[in-house]
Scaffold this motif. Structure first.
Motif, PDB file in Angstrom:
ATOM      1  N   THR A  35       0.338   5.560   4.261  1.00  0.00           N
ATOM      2  CA  THR A  35       0.222   6.374   3.046  1.00  0.00           C
ATOM      3  C   THR A  35      -0.776   5.731   2.348  1.00  0.00           C
ATOM      4  O   THR A  35      -0.796   4.539   2.144  1.00  0.00           O
ATOM      5  N   GLU A  36      -1.237   6.520   1.402  1.00  0.00           N
ATOM      6  CA  GLU A  36      -2.089   5.662   0.069  1.00  0.00           C
ATOM      7  C   GLU A  36      -1.361   4.754  -0.577  1.00  0.00           C
ATOM      8  O   GLU A  36      -2.023   3.878  -0.886  1.00  0.00           O
ATOM      9  N   ASP A  37      -0.109   4.903  -1.063  1.00  0.00           N
ATOM     10  CA  ASP A  37       0.382   3.977  -1.703  1.00  0.00           C
ATOM     11  C   ASP A  37       0.756   2.763  -1.142  1.00  0.00           C
ATOM     12  O   ASP A  37       0.421   1.743  -1.738  1.00  0.00           O
ATOM     13  N   VAL A  38       1.029   2.706   0.184  1.00  0.00           N
ATOM     14  CA  VAL A  38       1.234   1.722   1.021  1.00  0.00           C
ATOM     15  C   VAL A  38      -0.095   1.079   1.366  1.00  0.00           C
ATOM     16  O   VAL A  38      -0.204  -0.325   1.076  1.00  0.00           O
ATOM     17  N   GLN A  74      -2.817   0.967  -0.785  1.00  0.00           N
ATOM     18  CA  GLN A  74      -3.248   0.445  -2.090  1.00  0.00           C
ATOM     19  C   GLN A  74      -2.451  -0.839  -2.385  1.00  0.00           C
ATOM     20  O   GLN A  74      -2.812  -1.928  -2.864  1.00  0.00           O
ATOM     21  N   SER A  75      -1.221  -0.961  -2.062  1.00  0.00           N
ATOM     22  CA  SER A  75      -0.520  -2.014  -2.224  1.00  0.00           C
ATOM     23  C   SER A  75      -0.720  -3.252  -1.406  1.00  0.00           C
ATOM     24  O   SER A  75      -0.694  -4.420  -1.977  1.00  0.00           O
ATOM     25  N   SER A  85      -3.928  -4.416  -2.793  1.00  0.00           N
ATOM     26  CA  SER A  85      -3.687  -5.385  -3.896  1.00  0.00           C
ATOM     27  C   SER A  85      -3.258  -6.754  -3.747  1.00  0.00           C
ATOM     28  O   SER A  85      -3.869  -7.669  -4.204  1.00  0.00           O
TER      29      SER A  85
END
Length: 358
Positions: free
Chosen positions: A331-334, A336-337, A340
């Motif tokens: 997913t986009e959240d995973v 991006q995390s 980072s």
């Protein structure tokens, strides 16, 4: 299997047609009326043309010793063939066939004798070159396992026809006689014609076997020279690379490698001339090896010793990371995390300290 013939009749054959196959049971004896046929046996190949018989030599051995392939559109007259009795029957049917068959046998054995001579020379060239260079390699590295093994296993090419050369030369001279003269000479004696054909058949079968053996020998030594893994070329390259790395690359190393290419070209030309078949072209392998050895020595060393910086590695991996995340269906959240956290790891001075947040 060979083609189906119409007995006691003229048969039209298209170019490339296989008339008989090596090892096949006898079925027909053919007289070439027009065109030409390739006689092939495990690497050995000759071409025979008009007024020559196909299968006459094989009749004395109970099966076809060679494969026969039309090299152009060809016309033949087909006679039933079961063995040597068929030869006798043919002789009785017309006295002119006696001289024609002897003439055909003389042509056959002479062609194979010439082929034998070419292959013999080719085999000896490959043997002498390998042995000479194996000795040179062992002077540099006396305990090299592969070179010692290859040298011990490599035997010189041996011909069993040395004592037969006078006979072969005699029948070679007979092949130059006009066909009409041979017809006239043998017309009065069926027995003499048969015995001459039988003797030549024995010589021809010996030559065919030796030609095939020489062809196999050349293929094997060619592999040892350049085309196999752990070939002489590979070994010469490894020596040159080692010398190159230590700034001791001598022109002799490059000369040895270039001489392998010359021998390769010589063997390929001789082999295709003798057999009509190609040995593997290893020019690309040779060119790549030579190109890598003739580069600037210092540039080659710098490339070998250069250490890639971590920042360059991360930059190179950026697109790889995107591919991994896409493949994992993250997913986009995973995604991006993870990016980072990688950025934090890259920016840390001490990446193995207890204060790392990743």
């Amino acid at each position: 299997m060979g083609m189906n013939f119409t007995s006691n009749s003229i048969n039209q054959i298209k170019k490339g047609t296989v008339l008989f196959t090596e090892g096949e049971q006898l079925s027909y004896l053919c007289l070439i009326l027009k065109g030409s046929v390739s006689v092939q046996s495990k690497g050995a190949q000759i071409i025979i043309g008009t007024d020559n018989f196909i299968g006459a030599n094989d009749a004395f051995h109970g099966k076809y010793l060679c494969s026969y392939v039309a090299t152009e559109d060809t016309s033949v007259y087909a006679y039933p063939l079961s063995g040597i009795d068929s030869i006798t029957t043919l002789f009785k049917s017309s006295p002119s066939y006696r001289g024609m068959l002897v003439h055909s046998f003389c042509n056959l054995v002479t062609s194979f004798f010439l082929l034998h001579d070419k292959l013999d020379k080719c085999a000896k060239i490959s043997y002498r070159y390998l042995i000479t260079h194996y000795d040179s390699c062992l002077d540099l590295d006396p305990h090299h396992f592969d070179i010692n093994k290859h040298k011990k296993e490599l035997k010189p090419p041996v011909s069993k026809t040395v004592n037969l050369e006078k006979k072969l030369s005699y029948f070679g001279e007979c092949s130059k006689l006009p066909l009409d003269l041979q017809k006239q000479y043998f017309a009065s004696s069926e027995t003499m014609a048969f015995l001459v054909c039988e003797e030549i058949s024995t010589l021809a079968s010996t030559l065919i076997k030796e030609c095939s053996s020489f062809a196999n020998y050349i293929q094997k030594t060619y592999g040892l020279l350049i085309s196999n893994d752990n070939s002489l070329l590979d070994y010469e390259i490894s020596i040159a690379i080692h010398a190159n790395f230590h700034d001791t690359l001598d022109p002799t190393f490059i000369g040895n490698i270039k001489s392998i290419k010359k021998v390769m070209d010589t063997l390929r030309c001789m082999y295709v001339d003798a057999t009509g078949q190609e040995l593997k072209d290893c020019t690309d392998k040779y060119n790549l090896a030579l190109a890598s050895l003739t580069k600037d020595l210092h540039l080659q060393k710098e490339t070998a010793l250069k250490k890639v910086s971590p920042k360059l590695s991360i930059t190179d991996l950026n697109h790889s990371l995107e591919q991994i995340l896409l493949f994992a269906d993250a997913t986009e959240d995973v995604a991006q995390s993870l990016k980072s956290n990688i950025d934090i790891l890259v920016s840390e001075t001490d990446r193995l300290s207890s204060s790392d947040t990743l």
